[in-house]
Design a protein around this motif. Structure first.
Motif, PDB file in Angstrom:
ATOM      1  N   SER A  14       0.832  -1.206   0.000  1.00  0.00           N
ATOM      2  CA  SER A  14       0.000   0.000   0.000  1.00  0.00           C
ATOM      3  C   SER A  14       0.865   1.253   0.000  1.00  0.00           C
ATOM      4  N   GLY A  56      -3.128  -2.541   3.094  1.00  0.00           N
ATOM      5  CA  GLY A  56      -3.696  -2.631   1.760  1.00  0.00           C
ATOM      6  C   GLY A  56      -2.612  -2.956   0.744  1.00  0.00           C
ATOM      7  N   HIS A 180      -9.794   2.611   4.175  1.00  0.00           N
ATOM      8  CA  HIS A 180      -8.507   2.942   4.782  1.00  0.00           C
ATOM      9  C   HIS A 180      -8.718   3.846   5.994  1.00  0.00           C
TER      10      HIS A 180
END
Length: 338
Positions: A14, A56, A180
């Motif tokens: 991420s 992520g 998020h």
């Protein structure tokens, strides 16, 4: 050295994984980020995390060679929080189903509404006074979506394109969100992290002040009475490293400041004054500006410039470091993400 409870962040690529760590440190929780391909069963046993967060990432769990956590992470008996791809990989590994976008992709602001279920993980979210209209703003960034949750999980929040926006398996203390929480576009995201670490039993006893004291003790123990050479640029990273090391071992440290003539006006003098006069550090001011500027004269290709500066920097630093003599350690300050 004080032993803090440790939280492990498994990074799946991420762009905002560092923000997860920042949110946790704001809560006085010690955490470390490690890439998924460096985390195996042996690492888990050695690290012994009190909780784990899956970040992520841009991959799809159903693609060949997709990033995966070690299977043993789910058997550690510690709370796990999956974020975005982290949610998807959790569902994939535990018996759920993840599918491609097909109209359910979300990129940007979204609003999550609660289901009839409640959990302490969501304390501070969905205020009761809002009634059935309660919702929270979040930031979504996903192409794939969870189409079937894994056995044991329940749904606590939904969004228009993410029917499983917030899920949890309370018995195993597994939590997963499609959005998020770490970004400021999720206004109450920090509250979710606070709830998670509280449920995981963290004491919140880690501070930068404590880190400084522990770092100094660790440096003293590692270096002993040996000499250390530190490459000092005057930037934040090398400056912090130099000050910490100097506090730990004093004049056993020698800093080498390579002045290549490409600094801002007066910056070299500021560096020398700061570290030699203010901090009283042994400092070599290697003024090699004529060497660097001469080698760069007439060169216009940026890549050639970069390589020339790098090569000369190494040569100059090595020359002055060798002149110190007897140094056992080389110290370098750099960014944590590097």
């Amino acid at each position: 050295m004080t032993q803090h409870d440790r939280l492990l962040i498994i990074d799946f690529g991420s762009q905002v994984t560092q923000l997860i760590a920042r949110r946790l440190r704001e809560l006085n929780v010690y955490c470390e980020i490690h890439p998924y391909n460096r985390v195996d069963e042996a690492f888990l046993q050695a690290f012994a995390p009190k909780a784990v967060i899956f970040s992520g990432g841009p991959a799809s769990v159903y693609r060949e060679n997709a990033p995966m956590p070690p299977a043993g992470v789910f058997d550690l008996g510690v709370p796990i929080l999956g974020i975005c791809y982290g949610q998807q990989v959790m569902m994939h590994c535990l018996g759920g189903l993840v599918e491609g976008g097909q109209g359910t992709a979300e990129f940007g602001r979204a609003f999550v509404t609660p289901t009839d279920l409640t959990h302490p993980f969501l304390a501070g979210w969905f205020p009761p006074e809002a009634g059935p209209q309660a919702q929270e703003q979040v930031w979504m960034s996903h192409g794939d979506h969870v189409s079937r949750i894994a056995p044991g999980f329940q749904v606590y929040g939904t969004s228009p394109n993410a029917p499983f926006a917030i899920t949890a398996d309370p018995a195993r203390h597994f939590y997963a969100v499609q959005f998020h929480p770490e970004v400021h576009h999720t206004p109450k995201g920090a509250q979710l992290y606070a709830n998670f670490v509280r449920l995981a039993g963290f004491r919140g006893d880690w501070t930068m002040g404590a880190y400084r004291e522990e770092a100094i003790r660790k440096i003293r123990g590692q270096v002993g009475d040996a000499k250390v050479i530190c490459g000092l640029s005057g930037g934040v990273d090398s400056s912090v490293a130099a000050v910490l090391i100097h506090e730990a071992i004093g004049d056993q440290l020698t800093c080498v400041f390579v002045d290549h003539g490409l600094l801002r006006q007066g910056e070299a003098e500021q560096v020398v004054t700061m570290f030699r006069d203010h901090y009283n550090m042994p400092l070599i001011h290697a003024d090699e500006s004529a060497l660097f500027l001469g080698a760069l004269e007439g060169v216009s290709d940026p890549e050639v410039k970069r390589k020339t500066i790098g090569r000369l920097f190494i040569d100059v630093f090595q020359k002055h470091a060798t002149a110190v003599g007897g140094a056992k350690f080389l110290a370098q300050g750099t960014l944590y993400p590097d």
